[in-house]
Write a protein that holds these residues in place. Structure first.
Motif, mmCIF file in Angstrom:
data_model
loop_
_atom_site.group_PDB
_atom_site.id
_atom_site.type_symbol
_atom_site.label_atom_id
_atom_site.label_comp_id
_atom_site.label_asym_id
_atom_site.label_seq_id
_atom_site.Cartn_x
_atom_site.Cartn_y
_atom_site.Cartn_z
ATOM 1 N N MET A 46 54.505 114.355 30.820
ATOM 2 C CA MET A 46 55.901 114.474 31.405
ATOM 3 C C MET A 46 56.232 116.035 31.453
ATOM 4 N N ALA A 47 56.859 116.618 32.544
ATOM 5 C CA ALA A 47 56.971 117.808 32.572
ATOM 6 C C ALA A 47 57.760 118.209 33.916
ATOM 7 N N PRO A 48 58.689 119.271 33.879
ATOM 8 C CA PRO A 48 59.068 119.646 35.314
ATOM 9 C C PRO A 48 58.151 119.887 36.368
ATOM 10 N N LYS A 49 58.635 119.680 37.571
ATOM 11 C CA LYS A 49 57.540 119.510 38.658
ATOM 12 C C LYS A 49 56.694 120.634 38.606
ATOM 13 N N ARG A 50 57.268 121.939 38.502
ATOM 14 C CA ARG A 50 56.569 123.135 38.715
ATOM 15 C C ARG A 50 55.667 123.235 37.839
ATOM 16 N N ASP A 51 55.928 122.981 36.549
ATOM 17 C CA ASP A 51 54.960 123.344 35.180
ATOM 18 C C ASP A 51 53.848 122.173 35.452
ATOM 19 N N LEU A 52 54.357 120.886 35.955
ATOM 20 C CA LEU A 52 53.100 119.921 35.832
ATOM 21 C C LEU A 52 52.016 120.273 36.932
ATOM 22 N N SER A 78 60.388 114.971 43.628
ATOM 23 C CA SER A 78 60.982 115.033 42.044
ATOM 24 C C SER A 78 61.399 116.474 41.612
ATOM 25 N N THR A 79 62.281 116.162 40.545
ATOM 26 C CA THR A 79 62.761 117.358 39.708
ATOM 27 C C THR A 79 61.643 117.444 38.462
ATOM 28 N N ARG A 80 61.482 116.083 38.022
ATOM 29 C CA ARG A 80 60.724 116.170 36.800
ATOM 30 C C ARG A 80 59.458 115.005 37.021
ATOM 31 N N VAL A 81 58.265 115.060 36.488
ATOM 32 C CA VAL A 81 57.156 114.093 36.889
ATOM 33 C C VAL A 81 56.599 113.629 35.535
ATOM 34 N N ALA A 82 56.653 111.991 35.653
ATOM 35 C CA ALA A 82 56.142 111.434 34.468
ATOM 36 C C ALA A 82 54.739 110.750 34.939
#
Length: 331
Positions: free
Chosen positions: A238-244, A224-228
């Motif tokens: 919901m956030a960018p993958k690294r942040d989440l 993933s690029t972003r994850v919800a």
């Protein structure tokens, strides 16, 4: 200038009528509750959550497999309102496809795989028999299968090979956006890695965008690029993958990450929670997660939180991250 998203979902709702016992009134199951998100060209949005959270229902609404109760979807600039999907989707049908969870059940056991892959081409029409067959052989090679295996039947392939066939069929009309509905959940770990790597390679080669639905956060992290994160029909974070993965903000996301069997030496694990998803027929008042949340306070029990941005592209639906939320150190 920021590129416009190719998929925009706003306030998407799906309800199902539920029959009660004789003499009882019909009730409503709210499977998807005001979901909204965007998918950019060339990115993968991971959609995660427990079974029954509404992930697959959301994906099926995007491609028209089921109709939305309310809300709107915008695909490649075409506005598609709930109840009018059939005609509107015809304008973009070839540009979006679906990869099913179970490759064995999604393939006709009496149809040779070459014909299964070519079926979208046959429906679209306009190709000579030779061009059609050449395209099938090209697709087989693209997904890592022998060009000559089109005459075989699905039962002659392994589970991973059948999923490659399903991916080849989804690529037949050269789509831009593919919904992958738990495409590796029925495969063993080594085959999961191969299919994920295949999807990443195809994304780089063909410029594809994915909605990748899964319940395994370890798999989602790799693609993933972003994850919800979905819970009880709604998106709670919901956030960018690294942040989440580095700093989850919703207690439910923390609980999901705590369940991933990947301990980090010297780092405290996030708190886990017990319990199960609430009834979608009779959901709890306020925040749907509050009966399981170790940080719930009075406001959580009466007021439903909305998904709001907090920082750097990170959004969360949690009163703990609003003024007066008494945010605990763990968050």
């Amino acid at each position: 200038m920021t590129e416009a998203p190719i998929v925009t979902v706003r306030d998407l709702v799906k309800t199902f009528p539920v029959r009660g016992r004789a003499g009882e009134p019909k009730r409503t199951l709210r499977a998807v509750d005001n979901v909204g998100f965007e998918v950019l060209r060339g990115e993968t949005l991971g959609l995660v959550g427990e079974s029954g959270s509404g992930k697959s229902t959301t994906g099926r609404m995007l491609v028209g497999l089921i109709s939305a109760t309310s809300g709107t979807v915008e695909l490649f600039g075409h506005h598609i309102a709930a109840g009018a999907e059939k005609g509107a989707l015809n304008k973009v049908r070839s540009r979006l496809q679906f990869v099913f969870q179970d490759p064995q059940n999604s393939l006709n056991p009496r149809m040779r795989v070459g014909d299964a892959i070519a079926e979208p081409l046959d429906v679209a029409g306009g190709l000579s028999r030779q061009t059609r067959n050449d395209r099938v052989r090209e697709l087989l090679e693209l997904v890592g299968l022998p060009r000559t295996c089109g005459d075989r039947f699905p039962h002659e392939f392994s589970g991973g090979q059948r999923q490659r066939i399903g991916i080849a069929r989804a690529l037949a009309l050269r789509p831009d956006f593919i919904v992958c509905d738990e495409p590796v959940s029925s495969l063993d770990v080594s085959m999961q890695a191969q299919i994920v790597n295949l999807l990443l390679d195809l994304q780089e080669q063909l410029g594809l965008s994915y909605l990748f639905i899964a319940h395994d956060l370890a798999v989602v992290r790799n693609i993933s690029t972003r994850v919800a994160v979905m819970y009880a029909g709604g998106i709670v974070e919901m956030a960018p993958k690294r942040d989440l993965y580095a700093a989850p903000k919703h207690p439910y996301t923390q609980a999901l990450l705590a369940a991933v069997p990947r301990p980090v030496p010297g780092r405290a694990r996030p708190p886990s929670v017990a319990g199960e998803l609430p009834s979608l027929i009779d959901p709890p008042k306020g925040c749907a997660f509050h009966p399981r949340c170790p940080f719930a306070f009075d406001r959580c029990r009466v007021e439903k939180p909305r998904l709001k941005p907090v920082e750097g592209g990170h959004a969360v639906a949690c009163h703990l991250h609003e003024p007066g939320g008494n945010r605990p150190p763990a968050l």
